[in-house]
Scaffold this motif. Structure first.
Motif, short mmCIF file in Angstrom:
data_model
loop_
_atom_site.label_atom_id
_atom_site.label_comp_id
_atom_site.label_asym_id
_atom_site.label_seq_id
_atom_site.Cartn_x
_atom_site.Cartn_y
_atom_site.Cartn_z
N ARG B 102 51.05 32.01 51.84
CA ARG B 102 50.11 31.69 50.81
C ARG B 102 48.89 32.73 50.66
N TRP B 103 48.51 32.89 51.78
CA TRP B 103 47.17 33.98 51.93
C TRP B 103 47.71 35.38 51.53
N VAL B 104 48.97 35.78 51.88
CA VAL B 104 49.52 37.01 51.65
C VAL B 104 49.61 37.16 50.18
N LYS B 105 50.25 36.24 49.57
CA LYS B 105 50.29 36.19 48.08
C LYS B 105 48.95 36.24 47.23
N ALA B 106 48.22 35.53 47.69
CA ALA B 106 46.82 35.35 47.06
C ALA B 106 46.12 36.62 47.39
N LEU B 107 46.15 37.44 48.36
CA LEU B 107 45.43 38.55 48.66
C LEU B 107 46.26 39.66 47.98
N PHE B 108 47.30 39.65 47.78
CA PHE B 108 48.18 40.50 46.90
C PHE B 108 47.75 40.68 45.37
N LEU B 109 47.53 39.45 44.92
CA LEU B 109 47.08 39.20 43.63
C LEU B 109 45.54 39.45 43.22
N ALA B 110 44.89 39.44 44.10
CA ALA B 110 43.40 39.52 44.11
C ALA B 110 42.78 40.65 43.33
N SER B 111 43.36 41.84 43.73
CA SER B 111 42.76 43.02 43.33
C SER B 111 42.35 43.21 41.60
N HIS B 112 41.32 43.83 41.47
CA HIS B 112 41.07 44.21 39.89
C HIS B 112 42.01 44.91 39.43
N SER B 113 42.60 46.00 40.08
CA SER B 113 43.77 46.76 39.50
C SER B 113 44.78 45.78 39.05
N TYR B 114 45.29 44.78 40.15
CA TYR B 114 46.37 44.04 39.71
C TYR B 114 46.02 43.17 38.47
N LEU B 115 44.88 42.71 38.23
CA LEU B 115 44.58 41.88 36.96
C LEU B 115 44.49 42.91 35.70
N SER B 116 44.06 44.23 35.96
CA SER B 116 44.04 44.88 34.92
C SER B 116 45.65 45.12 34.49
N GLY B 117 46.43 45.73 35.34
CA GLY B 117 47.66 45.79 35.37
C GLY B 117 48.42 44.61 34.36
N LEU B 118 48.26 43.53 34.77
CA LEU B 118 48.86 42.35 34.29
C LEU B 118 48.33 42.03 32.89
N LEU B 119 46.98 42.48 32.60
CA LEU B 119 46.47 42.27 31.30
C LEU B 119 46.97 43.31 30.41
N ARG B 120 47.19 44.60 30.82
CA ARG B 120 47.79 45.48 30.33
C ARG B 120 49.34 45.08 29.42
#
Lengths: 158, 267
Positions: B102-120
Motif C-alpha cells: 500500500r505504501w509503495v503504491k501510494a508513494l508511486f502515485l504521489a508526485s506532481h509529475s504523476y498527477l500532471s501526466g494523468l491530468l494530461r
C-alpha cells in the motif's frame, strides 16, 4: 526540520518554462526589492541570485493566495498571513498575468480538483470511470469527495 | 537553501486531504538502525514525526524525481525511495506485506509529475468525449441547442508546464511514475494564451558552471504516446502489487500450517 535539500536543489535545476528575472520583495517589514531569478518547478517557486546555481530559497505553492497588486506586480500570500506577502515585479502586464496563472495552476490541490472534475465528467458522459484501467479508482487521492476526512490509517501494522 | 518551514507545517495541518498516514520504520543513514516513525503523505510531500500527536515535525521528503523500490527480504518488508546517482536513498520497512504494498503504491502515485501526466491523459480523453457528443448533438435535430449542457472545465488551460521525465531505473523492481511521460502538448482548443515573450530569457535555465548538466531529468522520447506509456507503467506496477499480495497470502498460509502442526505435535 530535516528535508532532502540536495534533491530539492537538483529539482530546482530542471528546465522550466516559467523562469525569469523578476524583482522580488520578501514579506518582512524593511525587505526591499531585489533582482532574482525566479523559477517555477512542479509546485515550488525557487528563487536564485541571478548568477548562482543553488537557489536561495523554495516556496511551496499550496494554500497560497495570488493577487494582482498593480499592472505589472503580483503577490503571493500564505495561509493565515494575508499581510505577509511576497511581491514580484514583472516587466510587463502580460508577464505578470502569465506568472499568476502558472503559479495558481501549479498547485497540487488545484490539479487534483481538475482531475476529479475530468474523472466525474468522463464517467458521466461515457458511463466508465477513466481511472479503472489504471487500477487507481479506489485511491483516496483521487476520490470525488476528497475534501472530507478520507484517510487510510495503518496503525495496526506496527 | 531556505525551505520556509512555516509554509510546510501549515500545509500539513490545513484541511486539504491527507493521502495516507501510518507507522513505518525508517532507516537512519548513519547507524543503519530502523526507527519507528509516524508518516503523513500529503500531495507530493512525505512528512514524518515520532508520534501522530506530536507537534514537532522531524522532517519532510519532497517526492519528486525519485523511484519507489520494493525490496526483497525474509520476514521483513523493506522498500526504498531512490533519488538517483549522488543523491539520497531513503529506506523504510513496513510491518507486513500488505502495508508495504500500500505504501509503495501510494508513494508511486504521489508526485506532481504523476498527477500532471494523468491530468494530461484525462484532459485529452475528456476533450475527445466532448467533441464526440458535440458532433452527435449537431447531427441530431435542429432544436438540440437548448438541451445541450455546457461542458467546460474549471479553467481554460490545464496544461501546466511540467518537468521532463526522470530516467527509469530498472534495477530489480523499481520504477518511476514520471519516467515515460512526454512534455505537455497543447491541444489547440485548450492552449494557454501564449503570446510572444517580451522579457529576456537570459539566465532562464540555471545550468552548472562546471561540468555537464545532471543526468537527473532527461528529455522524453519524441513522439511517444502518453496513453501507451502510462498503461505500461501501471501494468508493471500492477504486477508488483500482485506479487506482494501473493507473498503475503503465502506467509499467512505457512503461519496457519505451522499453528496447526503445533496443535498436532503435543505428545
Amino acid at each position: 526540520m530535516r528535508f532532502n535539500e540536495k534533491e530539492l536543489v537538483c529539482l530546482s535545476r530542471q528546465p522550466s518554462e516559467m523562469a525569469a528575472e523578476l524583482g522580488m520583495r520578501g514579506p518582512k517589514k524593511g525587505d526591499v526589492v531585489k533582482r532574482r531569478l525566479v523559477k517555477l518547478v512542479v509546485n515550488f517557486l525557487f528563487y536564485f541570485r541571478t548568477d548562482e546555481e543553488e537557489p536561495i530559497g523554495a516556496l511551496l505553492l499550496e494554500q497560497c493566495h495570488v493577487e494582482r497588486e498593480d499592472s505589472q506586480t503580483f503577490s503571493i500570500a500564505f495561509l493565515d498571513e494575508a499581510e505577509r506577502k511576497y511581491l514580484f515585479e514583472c516587466d510587463s502586464e502580460e508577464q505578470c498575468k502569465e506568472w499568476m496563472d502558472s503559479i495558481i495552476k501549479a498547485s497540487y490541490e488545484f490539479m487534483r480538483k481538475n482531475l476529479i472534475f475530468y474523472r466525474t465528467e468522463i464517467h458521466r458522459l461515457t458511463g466508465k470511470d477513466p481511472l479503472e484501467q489504471y487500477g487507481i479508482s479506489d485511491e483516496t487521492r483521487f476520490q470525488v469527495n476528497s475534501g472530507s476526512q478520507l484517510m487510510t490509517r495503518d496503525t495496526s501494522s506496527l | 537553501m531556505k525551505f520556509h518551514e512555516k509554509i510546510l507545517t501549515r500545509f500539513l495541518s490545513c484541511t486539504s486531504p491527507v493521502d495516507k498516514e501510518g507507522y513505518l520504520y525508517k532507516k537512519k543513514e548513519r547507524n543503519a538502525t530502523y526507527y519507528r516513525r509516524w508518516f503523513v503523505l500529503k500531495a507530493n510531500l512525505l512528512f514524518y514525526q515520532e508520534r501522530p500527536a506530536d507537534r514537532h515535525l522531524l522532517g519532510v521528503i519532497v517526492l519528486e524525481g525519485c523511484t519507489v523500490q520494493m525490496l526483497d527480504s525474509d520476514g521483513f518488508f523493506p522498500f526504498a525511495l531512490q533519488f538517483g546517482s549522488g543523491l539520497k536513498t531513503y529506506r523504510f520497512a513496513a510491518g507486513d506485506a500488505q502495508t508495504q504494498g500500500r505504501w509503495v503504491k501510494a508513494l508511486f502515485l504521489a508526485s506532481h509529475s504523476y498527477l500532471s501526466g494523468l491530468l494530461r491523459v484525462l484532459g485529452r480523453q475528456y476533450e475527445g468525449v466532448s467533441v464526440d457528443i458535440l458532433s452527435k448533438q449537431q447531427q441530431d435535430s435542429t432544436n438540440s441547442c437548448s438541451t445541450f449542457k455546457s461542458l467546460s472545465p474549471p479553467t481554460n488551460s490545464l496544461l501546466v508546464p511540467t518537468l521532463g521525465p526522470f530516467p527509469l531505473v530498472r534495477e530489480g523492481r523499481s520504477f518511476s511514475a514520471s519516467a515515460a511521460l512526454p512534455p505537455p502538448s497543447m491541444p489547440t482548443k485548450m492552449a494557454a494564451k501564449k503570446s510572444p515573450k517580451k522579457w529576456p530569457r537570459r539566465n532562464a535555465h540555471v545550468t552548472p558552471l562546471n561540468g555537464p548538466a545532471p543526468l537527473y531529468g532527461e528529455w522524453p522520447l519524441v513522439g511517444s504516446d502518453p496513453l501507451v506509456e502510462f498503461s505500461k507503467l501501471h501494468d508493471f506496477y500492477g504486477q508488483e502489487v500482485q506479487k506482494a499480495r501473493e507473498e503475503w497470502l503465502r506467509s499467512q498460509q505457512t503461519e496457519k500450517e505451522q499453528s496447526e502442526k503445533d496443535l498436532i505435535d503435543l505428545g
